[in-house]
Each structure stands twice: as structure tokens, then as C-alpha cells.
Design a protein around this motif. Sequence first.
Motif, PDB file in Angstrom:
ATOM      1  N   PRO A 167       2.030  -8.616  -8.567  1.00 20.37           N
ATOM      2  CA  PRO A 167       3.431  -9.029  -8.711  1.00 20.37           C
ATOM      3  C   PRO A 167       3.729 -10.334  -7.968  1.00 20.37           C
ATOM      4  CG  PRO A 167       3.285  -6.683  -8.234  1.00 20.37           C
ATOM      5  CD  PRO A 167       1.903  -7.231  -8.080  1.00 20.37           C
ATOM      6  N   ASP A 168       4.448 -11.210  -8.624  1.00 19.66           N
ATOM      7  CA  ASP A 168       4.889 -12.499  -8.093  1.00 19.66           C
ATOM      8  C   ASP A 168       3.769 -13.518  -7.911  1.00 19.66           C
ATOM      9  OD1 ASP A 168       7.514 -11.857  -8.197  1.00 19.66           O
ATOM     10  OD2 ASP A 168       7.934 -12.023  -6.065  1.00 19.66           O
ATOM     11  N   ALA A 169       2.613 -13.315  -8.529  1.00 20.60           N
ATOM     12  CA  ALA A 169       1.559 -14.334  -8.507  1.00 20.60           C
ATOM     13  C   ALA A 169       2.083 -15.595  -9.184  1.00 20.60           C
ATOM     14  CB  ALA A 169       0.307 -13.827  -9.221  1.00 20.60           C
ATOM     15  N   ARG A 170       1.896 -16.726  -8.530  1.00 23.67           N
ATOM     16  CA  ARG A 170       2.546 -17.957  -8.995  1.00 23.67           C
ATOM     17  C   ARG A 170       1.815 -19.163  -8.409  1.00 23.67           C
ATOM     18  NH1 ARG A 170       7.645 -18.852 -10.995  1.00 23.67           N
ATOM     19  NH2 ARG A 170       7.975 -16.590 -10.940  1.00 23.67           N
TER      20      ARG A 170
ATOM     21  N   PRO B 256       6.864  -9.312  -0.097  1.00 15.46           N
ATOM     22  CA  PRO B 256       8.298  -9.055  -0.266  1.00 15.46           C
ATOM     23  C   PRO B 256       8.620  -8.151  -1.454  1.00 15.46           C
ATOM     24  CG  PRO B 256       7.922 -11.362   0.249  1.00 15.46           C
ATOM     25  CD  PRO B 256       6.580 -10.764  -0.008  1.00 15.46           C
ATOM     26  N   ARG B 257       7.875  -8.293  -2.557  1.00 14.94           N
ATOM     27  CA  ARG B 257       8.127  -7.437  -3.713  1.00 14.94           C
ATOM     28  C   ARG B 257       7.773  -5.982  -3.390  1.00 14.94           C
ATOM     29  NH1 ARG B 257       7.719  -7.496  -9.430  1.00 14.94           N
ATOM     30  NH2 ARG B 257       8.474  -9.647  -9.430  1.00 14.94           N
ATOM     31  N   LEU B 258       6.648  -5.756  -2.730  1.00 13.38           N
ATOM     32  CA  LEU B 258       6.277  -4.393  -2.366  1.00 13.38           C
ATOM     33  C   LEU B 258       7.259  -3.799  -1.370  1.00 13.38           C
ATOM     34  CD1 LEU B 258       2.383  -4.591  -2.007  1.00 13.38           C
ATOM     35  CD2 LEU B 258       3.735  -3.801  -3.958  1.00 13.38           C
ATOM     36  N   ALA B 259       7.763  -4.635  -0.466  1.00 13.82           N
ATOM     37  CA  ALA B 259       8.710  -4.135   0.542  1.00 13.82           C
ATOM     38  C   ALA B 259       9.978  -3.584  -0.091  1.00 13.82           C
ATOM     39  CB  ALA B 259       9.047  -5.249   1.524  1.00 13.82           C
TER      40      ALA B 259
ATOM     41  N   TYR C 160       3.596  -1.892   6.125  1.00 11.35           N
ATOM     42  CA  TYR C 160       2.981  -2.513   7.292  1.00 11.35           C
ATOM     43  C   TYR C 160       2.278  -3.792   6.846  1.00 11.35           C
ATOM     44  CZ  TYR C 160       3.672   2.199   9.134  1.00 11.35           C
ATOM     45  OH  TYR C 160       4.233   3.404   9.503  1.00 11.35           O
ATOM     46  N   GLN C 161       2.740  -4.910   7.370  1.00  9.79           N
ATOM     47  CA  GLN C 161       2.095  -6.192   7.086  1.00  9.79           C
ATOM     48  C   GLN C 161       1.144  -6.504   8.232  1.00  9.79           C
ATOM     49  OE1 GLN C 161       2.320  -8.986   4.551  1.00  9.79           O
ATOM     50  NE2 GLN C 161       0.465  -9.190   5.776  1.00  9.79           N
ATOM     51  N   PHE C 162      -0.169  -6.464   7.950  1.00  6.73           N
ATOM     52  CA  PHE C 162      -1.169  -6.733   8.976  1.00  6.73           C
ATOM     53  C   PHE C 162      -1.500  -8.220   8.974  1.00  6.73           C
ATOM     54  CE2 PHE C 162      -1.507  -2.214   8.390  1.00  6.73           C
ATOM     55  CZ  PHE C 162      -1.823  -1.729   9.651  1.00  6.73           C
TER      56      PHE C 162
ATOM     57  N   ILE D  92      10.140  -9.436   6.447  1.00  5.49           N
ATOM     58  CA  ILE D  92       9.714  -8.928   7.753  1.00  5.49           C
ATOM     59  C   ILE D  92      10.885  -8.275   8.488  1.00  5.49           C
ATOM     60  CG2 ILE D  92       9.035  -9.697  10.075  1.00  5.49           C
ATOM     61  CD1 ILE D  92       7.108 -11.609   8.790  1.00  5.49           C
ATOM     62  N   LEU D  93      12.097  -8.776   8.264  1.00  2.85           N
ATOM     63  CA  LEU D  93      13.278  -8.263   8.965  1.00  2.85           C
ATOM     64  C   LEU D  93      13.842  -6.985   8.349  1.00  2.85           C
ATOM     65  CD1 LEU D  93      15.112 -11.643   9.658  1.00  2.85           C
ATOM     66  CD2 LEU D  93      13.840 -10.232  11.297  1.00  2.85           C
ATOM     67  N   ARG D  94      13.303  -6.558   7.219  1.00  3.64           N
ATOM     68  CA  ARG D  94      13.768  -5.310   6.626  1.00  3.64           C
ATOM     69  C   ARG D  94      13.451  -4.136   7.557  1.00  3.64           C
ATOM     70  NH1 ARG D  94      14.336  -5.193   0.739  1.00  3.64           N
ATOM     71  NH2 ARG D  94      13.888  -2.971   0.953  1.00  3.64           N
ATOM     72  N   GLU D  95      14.318  -3.127   7.543  1.00  4.18           N
ATOM     73  CA  GLU D  95      14.110  -1.977   8.417  1.00  4.18           C
ATOM     74  C   GLU D  95      12.853  -1.199   8.068  1.00  4.18           C
ATOM     75  OE1 GLU D  95      17.546   0.486   8.521  1.00  4.18           O
ATOM     76  OE2 GLU D  95      18.816  -1.040   9.483  1.00  4.18           O
ATOM     77  N   ASN D  96      12.412  -1.277   6.814  1.00  4.91           N
ATOM     78  CA  ASN D  96      11.231  -0.508   6.407  1.00  4.91           C
ATOM     79  C   ASN D  96       9.934  -1.288   6.528  1.00  4.91           C
ATOM     80  OD1 ASN D  96      11.845  -2.255   4.251  1.00  4.91           O
ATOM     81  ND2 ASN D  96      10.832  -0.912   2.768  1.00  4.91           N
TER      82      ASN D  96
END
Length: 621
Positions: free
Chosen positions: A154-157, A304-307, A314-316, A429-433
Motif C-alpha cells: 500500500p502507498d508504493a510510489r 502510516p497506512r498500516l497504522a 510497532y515501528q522498529f 508516530i504520534l498516533r496513540e496506537n
Amino acid sequence: MALAHLTGDPILLDMSVEQTPLRGGAFLSAQLDPVHHEQVRRRAIELAPGFAENTGAARGDAELRAMMTAFLGRPLTDGEFRLGREQLCVDDFPRAAHWSAGRPAGADDLGVVIIGAGPSGIATAVQLERLGLRYTILERQHAVGGTWLLNRYPDARVDVNSFQYQFTFEKNYPWPDYFASAADVRAYLEHVADRHGVSARIRFGVELTRASWDERSRTWHLEVTGAGGDGDGTGGPASVEHIETQVVVSGAGMFSTPKFPDIPGIETFQGRHFHTTQWDDSWDPAGQRIAVIGNGSTGVQLMPRLAEAAERLYQFQRTPQWISPMEGYKEPISADDRALLDGIPFYWNWFCLKNWAIGMSMEAAQTVDPDWVARGGQVSERNDGLRATLTEIIRQKLGHDPELFARCVPDYAPLARRLVVDNGYYDAILRENVELVTDGIVAIDETGITTADGTHREVDAIVYAAGFQVTKYLYPTEYVGVGGITQEKAWEEDGPRAYLGITMPSFPNLFMLYGPNSQPRSGSFINAIENWARYVAQMIALMAERGIRSVEIRPEVCAAYNKRLDDESEQIIWLTEAARTRGRNYYVSEQGRQVANVPWALPEFYGMLAEPRLDDYLLTW
């Protein structure tokens, strides 16, 4: 400039142009002084009734150079003019290989096999099609597209403007967005392949597994594995076929072999896990606990799309990236711009040149300025300006959380690694989840991921956005050259090296597109491909004209070229900043050598590719 091109009116060329700094001065954009805007509008309105019929007078090189000088607001070097003239696309086929005196009879005896139906394979095939040469494309996937068929996440561009990411011989293609999506790039490549007669020469679902050079016949013997049946991967058991050809052109490139992180226990995870190039279209991320490993261009586009869908993400992050907003990113081309592109002759040409010139202006920010550093700067005025601008963007997004801000600011210079385009990454990153995890991963087990601080995070799915094994330029084929030497053995001691990134000693009649050290400092991948493809096609044309059976780059020529390349690379920040990014930057190998990029400015490297020099090669008839 479109009006000047149509009319030759000298008043339009005498208007003043300002150099406008972008991104802290790392980029420069030539802008017409606003005092002239109304005069240009009036002139356009006067000429508008005749636009449909007016194709403009042919402009010679002197006129075009004067126009380009006025357009950019500065004089051009000879190399800049030659390259810029092709980027202006005023010729039907600006980068064409050619016959010296018509197609020779010997052309009928020369066969070419191209590996891959991605952009490189298609560009080479278009050149050979125009020359009337016999060729076949072998493609292991089911359709054209290459890396753009692999990357369906998703969102590949594309991260450069669509008006740079196109072939100069395909005029005013109707891109829907300023930055093309992966699907739109695939559609574009299909269009080019169909329109130029290439599609009929592609064999899908077949893979070159081994290529051996026969010194007696001066040909390559190819071992090709097919899917069986009708060749689309669904028609029965695999088959093995043997093909003999004089020339092989590999379009496998840098971004064809996925890279998985080397993490203990990775194979034990019981949930869904896959590389972004192996995207599972059946997977629904809604309500899932997801780990994204990697924050390069792919991870930043995807996360961002997965979030938005995940229960927890979790973004490692191993290494912070310089992430830049990009004007027009994810925006459709406006109706006004489309009207100008379609309605005013030559507007498209100059619009393309403008985007190219902005991109090329970045090269000055890639070199260290010793005087600037002596006065207390870090790299150069323009690079430090870019650093300050990007740091301020991060501060505006994350500055309210000093600890998070500090984890997201890189300690290396911008452009030492590939600049990443923002897709809403900091907002995500600032999203609560969402949690940004910067502690190193030590293990993966059946249920999740453990980091160096001892924390174990349970997840339902892991997405590896870890990039590619970029030094596997010819993978998965085993190439065996003169005297039985393999490509792996040839590169064993010092890593991948080639002449112009295209050919190497002991492997006659083998040409690579996107080989070692061939990625240009600026511009687009597509424009670079055109230069490589022209060089290769011109070499093949010379072979046909002169009855040459084989061409092999002289070892001493290749060695001298790579010595110059290594020396020149020392001046660029890829190496001066390498200590900060060792093992985390595909530009630089573990041994500390810069292996991906061309260190010369784009016009200079373009000049090296303009025409093959047969004196550099060992020739046999």
C-alpha cells in the motif's frame, strides 16, 4: 519559454530570472521575476487562438542553448547543454543508438537475450527494436514492471516527480499524479512496451539460472528454467531449456533481490510475516498488532497506512532518516496544469526540463566545502541549510516530546543516505496506537519480538521493510566467463566493480544495466536507464557493422576507471559520513567502499556514456 520556443521573440528571453532556494538552499529553482508575469500572460492570450496549429519553427543548437541559458538564469557548460538538450525532448528519439550507414547485412546474424522486463529491459529492447535487431526478453514474473511489479504494498510510489520518471522518447504521457503510484508506473511501462513493439518479444514465467561463455563459438550458452505449460506459472511442471546467443544484457538491477534482517529466531514466528516485495494481498491488517521493521523509503511510505488499520503498530527503527515533505506528493495533476501541458506547444518540454534542473541542482549539496567547515560548518552551506530545514520540520512535528525528537534526528548529514519522502510518517508516530521502537532487536520467537532492553512485544504480523541486497546485480543467475571464472569469484576479493557500471573483464558480450557504481547523483532512474541502454545498443550496433564476434573490456581500462571512481568518491559525503552509517547504508559496503553511486556530476558521467570507445575493449572477429 514555450512562447519563446514558438515565436523566437527575444523580449521573452531578456526577462530576468531569479534563483530561488528550496529546502534550505540544497536545491535551486529558476523563477521568472514576478514583474514580467502579466506581460507573459498577455502574450499567451494573444497567441492562444493559434496554439492548436502552431508547432513552432525548428530551433538550432545555438538558439536552444540561448533559450536554456535564459530559462535557467545562468550559462551552461557544454556537458550541461548536451544533456539538457536531450532532457528537453525536442527530438523524436533524443537518446537513440544509430547505424553509421544504414542497417548492415550482418545484423541478421546477431542475437541478443535481455534479462528482465523491467524499465531497463524495456529501454534496451526499444533501442534494439528501432535498430531492427533480433532479441528476446526473458522475464521470471508474469508481467512487465520489474521492481515495480514486486513492490505492490500500500502507498508504493515514486519519490521523484513523474515528469522526470519517464523516457524522453515518450511524449506528454498523461500521468494522473505529480508523483506516480506503483500501479501507474506499471501501466506506463506496459504502454511503452506495447507501443514500441516490445511486448511481443517477452517470454514470461522463465528464469535464466546459468550462463556460460563458450570461447570457441564466442557465444553465451543459457540455461533457462521455465514454469512449464503456457509460461505463465500455472501450466505444469518446470522445464529446462538451452539457448545460445551472442549477447546477453542483464536488466536485473539493484532492486530485485529482497533483503531480510538477520535476526535470531526469525523463522520461528507463527503469525503472518513477509517482505514488502512479497506483499500478501489476502492479509487484512484491520485490528492486528503489527510490527514494521525498517524505516527507509518503503517503511516510511507503508507505515502510516498500516497504522490507520492496526490495533497496535510497532515501528522498529535502527537508524533515523532524513525525511522531507515533497510538494505535490500524492496529489493528482491539476486541471490547470493539464490544460497547459496539453494545450500549449512546448510547454510540456520546458516543464520537464524545469523539474530535471531542480533535481540536478542538488549535486552541489553532496560535496564537502573545506572552507565552510574551517569556519565552523559541518559539510557545506547548502548541506547544512538542508539539515537545518529538515531538523526544523522534525521539531515542528515532535518538538513537544524532547526524547522522541532526539530519537528521530539523524547524526549524519542529509544526502549521505537516500533522502526519504514524507508520507505522513511523523503524524503516524504520534498516533496513540503507534510506538516507535529504537532499541535493537535481539530475537524473534513464535509470538513476537524481543529488544535489547529485554522488552517482548507480542504481535500478530511482521512486515519486513528491509530493502534489497543491492550488490546482487546479476542474481539469481550464475555467470561463468572466460577460463571458467564465475561472477562471484571475479568480485570475491574487492566486491562488485565494473566499467561504467556496465561491463567487466572476463565476461565478453555481457552488459549490465544498473550495475556497480552506476546510480547517478541526481535525476531519475528512468533517465539513467536511457543512457545505459543507448550505450549498450550502440555497442551492439558497432559489433553488427564491423563483424565483431566479441567485445571484452580491457582489465587495465576497468582498473584505471575504478581507481578514478574511488578517488572521486572521497570528495562526496557518502564516504565522509560513512563512519556514522557503516552497515546501515546501502551506498557503502561493509569494507567501506562506496559501491552504488556514480561520483561524477551528471553531465560528466553522461559524457562518458555518450559513445562506446572500442579502443577500451578486447575485440575478436
